[in-house]
Design a protein around this motif. Structure first.
Motif, PDB file in Angstrom:
ATOM      1  N   ALA A  69       0.638  -1.114  -0.139  1.00 13.36           N
ATOM      2  CA  ALA A  69       0.197  -0.054  -0.394  1.00 13.36           C
ATOM      3  C   ALA A  69       1.113   1.034  -0.154  1.00 13.36           C
ATOM      4  CB  ALA A  69      -0.238   0.167   1.417  1.00 13.36           C
ATOM      5  N   GLY A  70       2.121   0.696   0.509  1.00 17.03           N
ATOM      6  CA  GLY A  70       2.781   2.543   0.729  1.00 17.03           C
ATOM      7  C   GLY A  70       4.076   2.030  -0.258  1.00 17.03           C
ATOM      8  N   LEU A  71       4.802   1.402  -0.214  1.00 17.34           N
ATOM      9  CA  LEU A  71       6.113   1.831  -1.577  1.00 17.34           C
ATOM     10  C   LEU A  71       5.424   0.849  -2.549  1.00 17.34           C
ATOM     11  CD1 LEU A  71       9.362   1.675  -2.112  1.00 17.34           C
ATOM     12  CD2 LEU A  71       9.677   0.095  -1.331  1.00 17.34           C
ATOM     13  N   VAL A  72       4.805  -0.261  -2.921  1.00 21.78           N
ATOM     14  CA  VAL A  72       5.048  -0.694  -5.190  1.00 21.78           C
ATOM     15  C   VAL A  72       3.992  -0.473  -5.203  1.00 21.78           C
ATOM     16  CG1 VAL A  72       4.586  -2.648  -6.196  1.00 21.78           C
ATOM     17  CG2 VAL A  72       5.224  -2.897  -3.723  1.00 21.78           C
ATOM     18  N   THR A  73       2.577   0.532  -4.474  1.00 16.48           N
ATOM     19  CA  THR A  73       1.712   1.268  -4.903  1.00 16.48           C
ATOM     20  C   THR A  73       2.026   2.870  -5.493  1.00 16.48           C
ATOM     21  OG1 THR A  73      -0.187   0.686  -4.123  1.00 16.48           O
ATOM     22  CG2 THR A  73      -0.565   2.413  -5.158  1.00 16.48           C
ATOM     23  N   SER A  74       2.439   3.454  -4.672  1.00 18.23           N
ATOM     24  CA  SER A  74       3.244   5.044  -5.582  1.00 18.23           C
ATOM     25  C   SER A  74       4.229   4.487  -6.182  1.00 18.23           C
ATOM     26  CB  SER A  74       4.232   5.230  -4.252  1.00 18.23           C
ATOM     27  OG  SER A  74       3.095   6.105  -3.117  1.00 18.23           O
ATOM     28  N   LEU A  75       5.093   3.243  -6.499  1.00 21.15           N
ATOM     29  CA  LEU A  75       5.450   3.334  -8.309  1.00 21.15           C
ATOM     30  C   LEU A  75       5.191   3.247  -9.543  1.00 21.15           C
ATOM     31  CD1 LEU A  75       9.097   0.699  -6.068  1.00 21.15           C
ATOM     32  CD2 LEU A  75       8.868   3.193  -7.067  1.00 21.15           C
ATOM     33  N   LEU A  76       3.783   1.637  -8.626  1.00 22.08           N
ATOM     34  CA  LEU A  76       3.529   2.364  -9.337  1.00 22.08           C
ATOM     35  C   LEU A  76       2.380   3.065 -10.451  1.00 22.08           C
ATOM     36  CD1 LEU A  76       1.780  -0.590 -11.418  1.00 22.08           C
ATOM     37  CD2 LEU A  76      -0.376  -0.321  -9.648  1.00 22.08           C
ATOM     38  N   THR A  77       1.992   4.021  -9.501  1.00 26.86           N
ATOM     39  CA  THR A  77       1.539   4.932  -9.757  1.00 26.86           C
ATOM     40  C   THR A  77       1.882   6.566  -9.908  1.00 26.86           C
ATOM     41  OG1 THR A  77       0.980   5.912  -7.790  1.00 26.86           O
ATOM     42  CG2 THR A  77      -1.073   4.231  -9.027  1.00 26.86           C
TER      43      THR A  77
END
Length: 518
Positions: free
Chosen positions: A216-224
């Motif tokens: 919810a923090g790192l990976v979603t930020s990278l994706l979006t």
């Protein structure tokens, strides 16, 4: 959202794509120190090359020993880039805990700050290698105009990557194995559910090495393309100041963090914040915490229900101040791409509205438990994961949790659901936390016990009256212990087994004694 037939992706792919799309936009920030996506890409590539030079390969297993820092982000992504396996461990794990990991997983490579590794070395010989963060992450900051280094052959997205230890639905801790593509698919669910985008600033008060903070923090930020703000070590005052300073729009935190925020003297109602979304997971959110948070900070908390093995399952926006439900509170509708089944003991689907064992199938499903084929077969049933939770679906398709199948207490042949008793206890205005468990008796039966945290003077007689107004006689705790706090993991989840074990070692007052807690 991608389809099951799309090629599996890696975290390295997310970083390189983000660098191409948003090179100058801030990717990660800590106390004003910022890295743009292009610079993050370069640092990850260089760190991965240095880790490979230090002997990290696809056959290696790495353990990161970091708080939530920019260094942690780079190190995690660099390990993913090498294709090595990553074990999630507490950043301040003891030598005994790390040795136990090595006994199960083989030779480990520890990566962390020099002072932390030095402390471990001082405790005795380590059965592996240790790599100081300075050796692989630091050095002159590369300019974003520097030509990108040629990328070495990266791992496949469907290879085992993340080992997350979980008790699952069968008790004993074991390593749930995830691929990098699992993490990306989990991030897609958060994007579709909550509308993350490049305009968002995401603050995470959850360890990045835990599933919720990682996805919810790192990976979603990278994706979006969202900006990720990390805090180092958590402190309520620091979190509040960073929320205001950065103009954060999304907060990822545990119920414990939200509770500490509401109790902080700095959390004034007039605080000027830009939050549009507050996500909570790791444990049940106390209704009083949700109400106080909304009153003081002006935004409601959205609870997320999920598990290590399957990722996000369901979510809903909590109604601040709602009272606990004796029948089990709704945890929301299934997340995008998630399928649910409620089955009986024979594995047959139950009628709508009936209770049964919850099975789920998600895009972020784990591969299985490492070297535990029997445990894997017990929970993975023809592509469905048996959560171990008893649940029901209401007429609107919302999921309601009832309790854990293996946690019911046998009182004279009658089954007591500890979750139901906890909800009633927490309905008392002076109780802030409660854990209910079954104490084994000499005759082979059990009695209901509770360990609670009170916010003010509370007599056991008053608590007994409260319970008897809402529970049947066999459900009322036969013993209650008042404590100042409950043991929790770094993600904020109460360590229930530790609570029961500690209470069993101490002399606790019974609920009929009429004593008081001040």
């Amino acid at each position: 959202m991608s389809t099951p037939t799309d090629p599996p992706r890696t975290l390295g792919t997310l970083v390189s794509d983000a660098a191409a799309r948003w090179p100058e936009r801030t990717a990660v920030e800590q106390e004003g120190h910022r890295l743009g996506f292009a610079e993050l890409y370069l640092r990850v590539e260089r760190a991965a090359a240095r880790l490979a030079g230090a002997g990290l390969t696809r056959k290696s297993t790495a353990v990161l020993l970091f708080d939530n820092t920019v260094d942690c982000v780079i190190a995690l992504l660099a390990v993913a880039r090498t294709g090595a396996r990553l074990v999630t461990a507490e950043p301040h794990s003891t030598p005994a805990q790390l040795t136990a990991l090595a006994d199960e997983l083989g030779r480990l490579t520890l990566i962390g700050p020099a002072e932390r590794l030095a402390a471990l070395r001082g405790s005795g010989p380590w059965p592996g290698q240790a790599v100081e963060v300075g050796e692989v992450l630091h050095g002159d900051a590369p300019a974003t105009s520097t030509p990108r280094p040629a990328a070495p052959a990266g791992p496949a997205g469907d290879e085992p990557f993340l080992y997350q230890f979980s008790s699952g639905s069968t008790g004993a801790p074991k390593a749930a194995v995830h691929t990098q593509d699992n993490l990306v698919r989990g991030a897609e669910i958060y994007r579709e559910s909550y509308g993350y985008g490049p305009a968002d600033t995401v603050v995470t008060a959850v360890p990045l090495l835990h599933s919720f903070g990682l996805v919810a923090g790192l990976v979603t930020s990278l994706l979006t393309g969202a900006r990720l703000v990390v805090l180092g070590r958590f402190a309520p005052g620091r979190l509040l100041s960073q929320l205001a300073r950065t103009g954060a729009t999304v907060l990822v935190a545990t119920p414990l963090a939200y509770d500490l925020l509401t109790r902080s003297g700095a959390a004034a109602p007039e605080a000027s914040l830009s939050l549009r979304l507050c996500l909570s997971s790791g444990a049940a959110l106390h209704p009083g915490t949700g109400q106080r948070f909304t009153e003081r900070l002006g935004v409601e908390i959205s609870e997320v229900y999920g598990c290590t093995e399957a990722g996000i399952i369901a979510s809903q926006r909590a109604v601040s101040g709602s009272a606990p439900s004796a029948g089990g509170g709704g945890v929301g509708s299934p997340a995008p791409g998630v399928e649910l089944r409620i089955v009986d003991d024979a594995g047959e689907s139950v009628p709508p509205g009936s209770a049964g064992l919850l099975l789920v199938r998600t895009p972020a499903m784990f591969l299985g438990y490492l070297d535990r084929p029997e445990a894997t077969a017990e929970v993975l049933r023809e592509g469905w994961y048996a959560t171990g939770d008893l649940a029901r679906l209401d007429e609107d398709g919302r999921l309601h949790l009832i309790g854990r199948k293996d946690s019911f207490i046998n009182v004279g042949g009658k089954k007591v659901n500890p979750v139901e008793v906890e909800r009633v206890l927490l309905g008392h205005p002076l109780l802030t936390e409660a854990v209910v468990w079954g104490e084994s008796l000499a005759d082979g039966g059990q009695r209901v016990r509770a360990t609670v945290v009170a916010s003010g003077p509370l007599s056991t007689a008053e608590l007994s009256r409260h319970c008897r107004e809402h529970l049947q006689p066999h459900q009322v705790p036969g013993g209650v212990e008042f404590v100042d706090s409950l043991p929790k993991s770094s993600s904020g989840k109460t360590r229930r087994a530790e609570v029961a074990a500690a209470a069993a070692r101490r002399t606790s007052g019974t609920i009929d004694q009429g004593g008081a807690r001040s």
